[in-house]
Design an enzyme around this catalytic site. Sequence first.
Site, PDB file in Angstrom:
ATOM      1  N   GLY A 196       0.859  -1.194   0.000  1.00 53.63           N
ATOM      2  CA  GLY A 196       0.000   0.000   0.000  1.00 53.63           C
ATOM      3  C   GLY A 196       0.885   1.230   0.000  1.00 53.63           C
ATOM      4  N   GLY A 230      -0.363   4.911  -0.975  1.00 54.92           N
ATOM      5  CA  GLY A 230      -1.458   5.542  -0.244  1.00 54.92           C
ATOM      6  C   GLY A 230      -0.996   6.717   0.602  1.00 54.92           C
ATOM      7  N   ILE A 274      -1.029  -1.785  -5.991  1.00 56.90           N
ATOM      8  CA  ILE A 274      -1.689  -2.397  -7.162  1.00 56.90           C
ATOM      9  C   ILE A 274      -1.216  -1.778  -8.474  1.00 56.90           C
ATOM     10  CG2 ILE A 274      -3.756  -3.575  -6.316  1.00 56.90           C
ATOM     11  CD1 ILE A 274      -5.224  -0.948  -6.432  1.00 56.90           C
ATOM     12  N   ASP A 284      -1.465  -7.072  -5.515  1.00 55.66           N
ATOM     13  CA  ASP A 284      -2.779  -7.005  -4.888  1.00 55.66           C
ATOM     14  C   ASP A 284      -2.654  -7.888  -3.655  1.00 55.66           C
ATOM     15  OD1 ASP A 284      -5.330  -7.461  -4.003  1.00 55.66           O
ATOM     16  OD2 ASP A 284      -6.174  -7.940  -5.972  1.00 55.66           O
ATOM     17  N   TYR A 290     -15.596  -0.640   8.174  1.00 51.49           N
ATOM     18  CA  TYR A 290     -14.171  -0.386   8.406  1.00 51.49           C
ATOM     19  C   TYR A 290     -13.806  -0.647   9.870  1.00 51.49           C
ATOM     20  CZ  TYR A 290      -9.893   2.520   8.616  1.00 51.49           C
ATOM     21  OH  TYR A 290      -8.620   3.001   8.806  1.00 51.49           O
TER      22      TYR A 290
HETATM   23  N1  SER Z   1      -8.989   8.346   8.744  1.00 53.91           N
HETATM   24  C1  SER Z   1      -9.731   7.140   8.731  1.00 53.91           C
HETATM   25  C2  SER Z   1     -11.058   7.316   8.100  1.00 53.91           C
HETATM   26  O1  SER Z   1     -11.572   8.417   8.173  1.00 53.91           O
HETATM   27  C3  SER Z   1      -9.915   6.634  10.129  1.00 53.91           C
HETATM   28  O2  SER Z   1      -8.958   5.695  10.399  1.00 53.91           O
HETATM   29  O3  SER Z   1     -11.591   6.390   7.596  1.00 53.91           O
END
Ligand code: SER
Length: 317
Positions: A9, A12, A36, A49, A139
């Site tokens: 990653g 990112g 990726i 991936d 999440y």
């Molecule tokens: N910054 C992240 C989010 O807003 C939280 O871990 O999803």
Amino acid sequence: MKENILVIGSSGQIGTELLTELRKLAGDDHVIAADIKDPGTGGLFETLDVLDGHRLLSIVKKHRITQVYLLAALLSATAEKNMKLGWKLNMEGLFNVLDIARENGISKIFWPSSIAVFGPGTPRKNTPQHTIMDPSTVYGISKLAGERWCEYYFLRFGLDIRSIRYPGLIGYKSAPGGGTTDYAVHIFHEAVIRKRYECFLHENTMLPMMYMPDAIKATIDLMNAPAEKINIRSSYNVAGMSFSPLEIAAAIQKHIPEFECTYKPDYRQKIAESWPESIDDTAARNDWNWRPSYDLHSMTGDMIENISLLNEKKVTL
Ligand code: SER
């Protein structure tokens, strides 16, 4: 023995900045970026991936990897829109890394958790390290489950996994993607370029945040701490600062008086309201000496200065 570090990653928001720092510390030849898509920025890179365990294993073998930073994930807002993919990427990605690490002698793993592990039942002010955790987002559920698995792999297999519950992260070198706290990055760019911003959260929504240099320092310090100091094998609370959209807008107006912020809360408001306002990070302070360097005002000055410089460069190019 020199460590060989794999950053999954790497393109990112965290990966971009962590990669630079790790390459400074460990040397360019010892840090392999993986994502990726090749960003074409140079340096050792592998296309990966994280759901492809075979490919991950071949990269680990090829580069004789000894440490992994697993940063590939779907964040809170994106995962709400793609529930099953959020769960799959965040959980199967972690399992691939944990199992390959266990079977291939990887000595240390970093895996990020989040303030999203907390939920509506959690005390919102100075949220303790150990408390009610009832995440209400895909999440958050995946991060809480991940924390339990990290601790399980440590206790059962002795795998040295270290983790931080990051708050919202703010930086100018990389763009955030799909998070609820992303407004606190966008607001700076819009303030510098257009002098106005429409915020997707209500003006009084307080959230824990951190400036990227502090987040990178926390990550590296935790990874460098002696194993016997790491008493928490799920994930550490860390705090930088807490503010509302109204407060960050006011801090920006000190530098850009004509800046105007309006508020139009969307589906992310509900996510934000289920998260803490501030975090108690006593355990991180005691165990590995964590201290943040930036508050809202020092961060704001630095962000505006750097974004303005980046824009001047773009204009003159
Ligand atoms: N910054 C992240 C989010 O807003 C939280 O871990 O999803």
